[in-house]
Design a protein around this motif. Structure first.
Motif, PDB file in Angstrom:
ATOM      1  N   ARG A  74      -3.021  -8.300 -11.126  1.00 54.43           N
ATOM      2  CA  ARG A  74      -3.787  -7.645 -12.188  1.00 54.43           C
ATOM      3  C   ARG A  74      -4.536  -6.300 -11.824  1.00 54.43           C
ATOM      4  O   ARG A  74      -4.817  -5.261 -12.376  1.00 54.43           O
ATOM      5  N   ALA A  75      -5.232  -6.495 -10.598  1.00 50.57           N
ATOM      6  CA  ALA A  75      -5.777  -5.542  -9.742  1.00 50.57           C
ATOM      7  C   ALA A  75      -4.591  -4.214  -9.618  1.00 50.57           C
ATOM      8  O   ALA A  75      -5.017  -3.124  -9.927  1.00 50.57           O
ATOM      9  N   LEU A  76      -3.563  -4.436  -9.463  1.00 53.96           N
ATOM     10  CA  LEU A  76      -2.772  -3.587  -9.231  1.00 53.96           C
ATOM     11  C   LEU A  76      -2.305  -2.821 -10.450  1.00 53.96           C
ATOM     12  O   LEU A  76      -2.233  -1.452 -10.460  1.00 53.96           O
ATOM     13  N   GLU A  77      -2.049  -3.532 -11.421  1.00 52.84           N
ATOM     14  CA  GLU A  77      -2.010  -2.898 -12.937  1.00 52.84           C
ATOM     15  C   GLU A  77      -3.180  -2.150 -13.358  1.00 52.84           C
ATOM     16  O   GLU A  77      -2.860  -0.879 -13.771  1.00 52.84           O
ATOM     17  N   LEU A  78      -4.402  -2.574 -12.819  1.00 49.46           N
ATOM     18  CA  LEU A  78      -5.375  -1.626 -13.429  1.00 49.46           C
ATOM     19  C   LEU A  78      -5.435  -0.400 -12.488  1.00 49.46           C
ATOM     20  O   LEU A  78      -6.587   0.335 -12.606  1.00 49.46           O
ATOM     21  N   LYS A  79      -4.703  -0.296 -11.270  1.00 54.11           N
ATOM     22  CA  LYS A  79      -4.792   0.750 -10.557  1.00 54.11           C
ATOM     23  C   LYS A  79      -6.190   0.632  -9.294  1.00 54.11           C
ATOM     24  O   LYS A  79      -6.463   1.533  -9.106  1.00 54.11           O
ATOM     25  N   LEU A  80      -6.517  -0.363  -9.341  1.00 51.07           N
ATOM     26  CA  LEU A  80      -7.570  -0.743  -8.326  1.00 51.07           C
ATOM     27  C   LEU A  80      -6.954  -0.976  -7.203  1.00 51.07           C
ATOM     28  O   LEU A  80      -7.812  -1.002  -6.038  1.00 51.07           O
ATOM     29  N   LEU A  81      -5.816  -1.310  -6.851  1.00 49.67           N
ATOM     30  CA  LEU A  81      -5.162  -1.462  -5.841  1.00 49.67           C
ATOM     31  C   LEU A  81      -4.147  -0.320  -5.907  1.00 49.67           C
ATOM     32  O   LEU A  81      -3.323  -0.207  -6.823  1.00 49.67           O
ATOM     33  N   ASN A  82      -3.802   0.068  -4.624  1.00 49.55           N
ATOM     34  CA  ASN A  82      -2.502   0.953  -4.405  1.00 49.55           C
ATOM     35  C   ASN A  82      -1.185   0.382  -4.041  1.00 49.55           C
ATOM     36  O   ASN A  82      -0.069   1.023  -4.143  1.00 49.55           O
ATOM     37  N   GLY A  83      -1.483  -0.750  -3.549  1.00 53.56           N
ATOM     38  CA  GLY A  83      -0.144  -1.569  -3.057  1.00 53.56           C
ATOM     39  C   GLY A  83      -0.372  -2.949  -2.867  1.00 53.56           C
ATOM     40  O   GLY A  83      -1.634  -3.051  -2.388  1.00 53.56           O
ATOM     41  N   LEU A  84       0.759  -3.576  -2.506  1.00 51.68           N
ATOM     42  CA  LEU A  84       0.735  -5.118  -2.063  1.00 51.68           C
ATOM     43  C   LEU A  84       1.333  -5.211  -1.068  1.00 51.68           C
ATOM     44  O   LEU A  84       2.708  -4.460  -0.780  1.00 51.68           O
ATOM     45  N   ALA A  85       0.947  -6.144  -0.263  1.00 51.26           N
ATOM     46  CA  ALA A  85       1.900  -6.674   1.247  1.00 51.26           C
ATOM     47  C   ALA A  85       2.292  -7.912   1.211  1.00 51.26           C
ATOM     48  O   ALA A  85       1.275  -8.840   0.698  1.00 51.26           O
ATOM     49  N   ARG A  86       3.120  -8.478   2.122  1.00 50.24           N
ATOM     50  CA  ARG A  86       3.662  -9.629   2.199  1.00 50.24           C
ATOM     51  C   ARG A  86       2.313 -10.413   3.205  1.00 50.24           C
ATOM     52  O   ARG A  86       2.737 -11.611   3.137  1.00 50.24           O
ATOM     53  N   ASP A  87       2.166  -9.825   4.224  1.00 50.93           N
ATOM     54  CA  ASP A  87       1.554 -10.319   5.362  1.00 50.93           C
ATOM     55  C   ASP A  87       0.637  -9.177   5.943  1.00 50.93           C
ATOM     56  O   ASP A  87       0.799  -8.039   5.650  1.00 50.93           O
ATOM     57  N   GLU A  88      -0.062  -9.590   6.952  1.00 56.09           N
ATOM     58  CA  GLU A  88      -0.991  -8.739   7.522  1.00 56.09           C
ATOM     59  C   GLU A  88      -0.460  -7.446   8.383  1.00 56.09           C
ATOM     60  O   GLU A  88      -0.835  -6.581   8.168  1.00 56.09           O
ATOM     61  N   ASP A  89       0.856  -7.807   9.005  1.00 54.69           N
ATOM     62  CA  ASP A  89       1.381  -6.672   9.436  1.00 54.69           C
ATOM     63  C   ASP A  89       1.967  -5.599   8.578  1.00 54.69           C
ATOM     64  O   ASP A  89       1.870  -4.566   8.897  1.00 54.69           O
ATOM     65  N   GLU A  90       2.315  -5.974   7.597  1.00 54.74           N
ATOM     66  CA  GLU A  90       2.980  -4.993   6.412  1.00 54.74           C
ATOM     67  C   GLU A  90       1.775  -4.267   5.905  1.00 54.74           C
ATOM     68  O   GLU A  90       1.642  -3.248   5.605  1.00 54.74           O
ATOM     69  N   LEU A  91       0.569  -4.978   5.597  1.00 57.08           N
ATOM     70  CA  LEU A  91      -0.780  -4.602   5.297  1.00 57.08           C
ATOM     71  C   LEU A  91      -1.198  -3.430   5.861  1.00 57.08           C
ATOM     72  O   LEU A  91      -1.463  -2.311   5.418  1.00 57.08           O
ATOM     73  N   LEU A  92      -1.365  -3.664   7.353  1.00 54.26           N
ATOM     74  CA  LEU A  92      -1.696  -2.664   8.305  1.00 54.26           C
ATOM     75  C   LEU A  92      -0.677  -1.447   8.235  1.00 54.26           C
ATOM     76  O   LEU A  92      -1.219  -0.473   8.223  1.00 54.26           O
ATOM     77  N   ALA A  93       0.606  -1.712   8.344  1.00 57.75           N
ATOM     78  CA  ALA A  93       1.492  -0.781   8.262  1.00 57.75           C
ATOM     79  C   ALA A  93       1.418   0.138   6.961  1.00 57.75           C
ATOM     80  O   ALA A  93       1.583   1.467   6.938  1.00 57.75           O
ATOM     81  N   GLU A  94       1.166  -0.570   5.789  1.00 58.39           N
ATOM     82  CA  GLU A  94       1.032   0.268   4.603  1.00 58.39           C
ATOM     83  C   GLU A  94      -0.291   0.984   4.525  1.00 58.39           C
ATOM     84  O   GLU A  94      -0.217   2.413   4.054  1.00 58.39           O
ATOM     85  N   ALA A  95      -1.292   0.696   5.298  1.00 59.47           N
ATOM     86  CA  ALA A  95      -2.548   1.419   5.196  1.00 59.47           C
ATOM     87  C   ALA A  95      -2.361   2.762   6.284  1.00 59.47           C
ATOM     88  O   ALA A  95      -2.795   3.878   5.776  1.00 59.47           O
ATOM     89  N   ARG A  96      -1.901   2.529   7.313  1.00 55.78           N
ATOM     90  CA  ARG A  96      -1.406   3.538   8.317  1.00 55.78           C
ATOM     91  C   ARG A  96      -0.479   4.660   7.409  1.00 55.78           C
ATOM     92  O   ARG A  96      -0.843   5.798   7.734  1.00 55.78           O
ATOM     93  N   SER A  97       0.554   4.091   6.962  1.00 53.97           N
ATOM     94  CA  SER A  97       1.536   5.053   6.122  1.00 53.97           C
ATOM     95  C   SER A  97       0.678   6.040   5.205  1.00 53.97           C
ATOM     96  O   SER A  97       0.982   6.979   5.151  1.00 53.97           O
TER      97      SER A  97
END
Length: 713
Positions: free
Chosen positions: A175-198
């Motif tokens: 729901r937060a993603l739908e409202l554009k309060l998030l820019n994206g979702l990740a499956r785990d912490e490694d992917e989370l930090l990789a998306e942030a860096r990207s």
């Protein structure tokens, strides 16, 4: 150790990892604020070597929110305003650094935690299904005070942001993603930090929309910050719903509307002023103390007997497929527990299961449940008319009519089918458990589980210890209540226990008012003005005047058998006249204090004023409201004095969650503390002089007043 670990990699990306020493979660303490400011100062010093910043957490959650202990102790509004402004200044320095700042949200981010995320240029989160994001401050009598209101309004627009702020909505990841309060979702912490860096690498010149020239709040026009229809009606609707009892709601809306008309930094100062105003007020302290600290004590199982292994239940039986039995079966099945639902015949039980299915399907239509979840729940419910189908039940709950002989009969019929070591419970709301346990072959395994209607929505269960209930049985009952995701309170045995005793004073006071000549509409309005969820006359209709009279007769008979007499009260003459004289037994009978026209809205029965004529001199609304709040609080003290309930924690939570005692008070004992035991006792004595001895302050209250004590630490 520091509250924030600072690490810069070879690319020039700084990772700020929040990890408050000695705490299970990160909170907005002074230690955190100092560490956050120091980290931002270091980033500013190393600015030329930095290409971006990631804010994340080393705790299982991202950030839990404000320092509620500090807020509870805060009484200086000016100091609180200065503190909020200092925190926001640090957030703005990072926000306006000229480098991309990304929140890598690895767990729940609520209140101040979500505000930290909103102050970043982008937000990514792990989508683990249990993620919680939002600004729930108003549920504790506060408002977001770290820029949350201002930023949500800038991001979503005034009209869209207000429900999230006023209702304290907690969002899941999708729901937060739908409202554009998030820019994206990740499956785990490694992917989370990789998306942030990207994102940092792709957005080297990131800035907030409100810091760009020409920014306009979504939905605004040159003439207004939101649609005029909304601006005209929203404040009125808010006042109608909450009756000005919740200062934080008015403050949040004011901060949002006023802030939408000025620049970002001015709006932020407005928000800080409103935060300081409500945070030092009595309502915020009531709600924080009860709905956070005392609720957390219950979640920590403070009322559960110690040293007894935890129990879980795979199979239970429910006796009686009426409204309460159906509700108990439904909530247990929805938590994955197999339920045998027994009634007098299989046909009756099948009908009850169909009613459960219809109710769940309506939840699917409203988008609150998925179809596969209701299918799974329904598959766990076995309707039957045969007691032998109960075999192997680890717990059997009887939920039949409030008749002692009937309860004895169904107990003795079903109990032999309990699994070895199983326990038996009664859902009675008034009949003493010790007496009902006499029908059991194992009274030590007998306990009370008082659910509230409607069971699927009411969060409380009152666990009643009979004189013979063992500590192991009590602990297992407590574990069952937690397993079905309800909030338990523990009370000792008495007629009416705690919640029914306290709530009974509310409805009886309404009957007394009617007998005195108070206009029925004034009675209903005074209760709602006080903050009760419904008027007492409407409540009595819903719960059945006929049932109340039946319980009254049973009480008289029981007390006579014990050589005692039932206490008199003007309310009972009103109920007797309604049920036996006027043949108006309540809503189930189609007529009571209210009329129920087919296809129309219920309304107070016009004949009520004929049979109970209003007097020419009416009591002011505030005094009627006082009577409702005081009489229940006085009864709560009596229950504590008589050791029916053993803690202010269980008394406050039980009253708020079980009987709708107004949340703004923090519960009846917290309400006394807010007023002060001494002035409360004086006011109670005034009411006793005017309206009867039932308002006389109990001995415990007088002692508390004389010693300048408090019920809630």
């Amino acid at each position: 150790m520091t509250a924030i670990d600072y690490a810069r990699d070879d690319q020039g990306i700084v990772t700020l990892t929040m990890d408050m020493p000695g705490q299970a979660v990160n909170t907005m303490t002074q230690a955190f604020r100092d560490a956050y400011r120091e980290a931002v100062e270091r980033i500013e010093q190393e600015r030329e070597k930095i290409i971006g910043v990631i804010l994340t957490s080393n705790k299982p959650t991202f950030f839990a929110g404000g320092d509620l202990k500090g807020l509870l102790a805060a009484n200086d509004a000016a100091a609180l305003f200065a503190r909020a402004e200092a925190t926001k200044a640090t957030m703005r320095r990072l926000e306006k650094l000229g480098k991309p700042v990304v929140a890598a949200i690895n767990g729940a981010a609520l209140g101040g935690g979500f505000e930290l995320g909103l102050a970043c240029h982008a937000r990514f989160a792990i989508n683990d299904g249990g993620l919680q994001l939002g600004l729930p401050e108003t549920t504790l009598g506060l408002i977001p005070g770290a820029g949350g209101i201002v930023r949500l309004v800038c991001m979503l627009g005034l009209e869209a942001a207000m429900p999230l702020v006023l209702d304290g909505v907690v969002l899941g990841a999708e729901r937060a993603l739908e409202l554009k309060l998030l820019n994206g979702l990740a499956r785990d912490e490694d992917e989370l930090l990789a998306e942030a860096r990207s994102w940092i690498l792709d957005n080297p010149d990131a800035s907030q929309p409100w810091d760009r020239k020409g920014f306009r709040i979504p939905g605004s026009t040159p003439d207004a910050a939101a649609p005029l229809a909304w601006l005209r009606t929203a404040p009125t609707l808010l006042m109608k719903k909450h009756r000005l009892r919740y200062p934080a709601l008015e403050a949040a809306m004011s901060a949002a509307v006023e802030g939408a008309a000025v620049d970002f930094d001015t709006a932020s100062r407005i928000e800080s002023r409103y935060l300081a105003k409500v945070a030092v007020g009595g309502v915020a302290k009531n709600m924080i103390r009860t709905l956070f600290f005392q609720m957390n004590e219950i979640k920590a199982r403070k009322s559960r007997p110690e040293g007894i292994p935890d129990a879980s239940f795979a199979r239970i039986g429910v006796l009686g497929a009426g409204l309460m039995g159906r509700g108990i079966a439904q909530v247990a099945a929805q938590r994955g527990i197999s339920v045998v639902l027994k009634d007098v015949s299989r046909e009756q039980a099948e009908k009850a299961k169909s009613q459960i299915q219809s109710g769940l399907e309506r939840q699917v239509e409203k988008g609150r449940l998925s179809a596969d979840r209701i299918s799974a729940a329904l598959a766990l419910i076995k309707p039957t008319g045969s007691p032998s189908d109960l075999a192997g039940s680890e717990l059997i709950i009887e939920a039949v009519f409030e008749d002692r002989d009937l309860k004895r009969s169904v107990t003795q019929e079903a109990e032999p089918y309990l699994a070895h070591g199983g326990i038996f419970a009664s859902n009675t709301s008034t009949l003493p458990i010790t007496g009902l346990a006499q029908a059991s072959a194992s009274p030590a395994n007998y306990v009370g589980l008082h659910f509230f209607s409607p069971v699927d929505r009411m969060p409380l269960v009152e666990i009643i210890k009979g004189a013979t209930t063992s500590a192991e049985t009590l602990a297992r009952a407590y574990d069952f209540v937690r397993q079905i995701n309800k909030t338990p309170i523990v009370v000792n045995d008495s007629r009416g226990f705690f919640t029914s005793r306290v709530f009974g004073t509310f409805t009886r006071e309404a009957g007394a008012m009617l007998a005195e000549g108070v206009d029925p509409a004034a009675i209903e309005n005074a209760a709602i003005w006080a903050g009760m969820p419904a008027g007492p006359l409407a409540v009595m209709d819903e719960t059945s005047l006929a049932l109340a009279w039946s319980v009254r007769l049973q009480t008289i008979a029981d007390l006579q058998a014990a050589g005692k007499s039932a206490p008199a009260h003007p309310h009972w003459a009103v109920v007797d006249r309604m049920v036996n004289g006027l043949k108006r037994p309540g809503r189930a009978g189609g007529r009571g204090f209210y009329e129920y026209p087919a296809g129309g809205k219920k309304r107070i029965w016009p004949g009520l004023r004929e049979h109970f004529p209003p007097s020419s001199a009416q009591i002011p609304l505030e005094e009627l409201s006082d009577r409702f709040l005081f009489i229940q609080a006085i009864e709560a003290v009596r229950c504590l004095e008589e050791k029916i309930i053993e803690s202010s924690r269980d008394a406050n939570i039980g009253a708020v969650l079980g009987i709708g005692y107004p949340r703004w008070t923090g519960g009846p004992l917290q309400y006394i503390d807010m007023i002060g035991p001494k002035p409360f006792a004086l006011r109670a004595s005034e009411l006793a002089t005017k309206y009867g001895d039932r308002f006389h302050p109990p001995r415990m209250l007088v002692q508390m007043a004389d010693g300048d004590g408090r019920f809630c630490a």
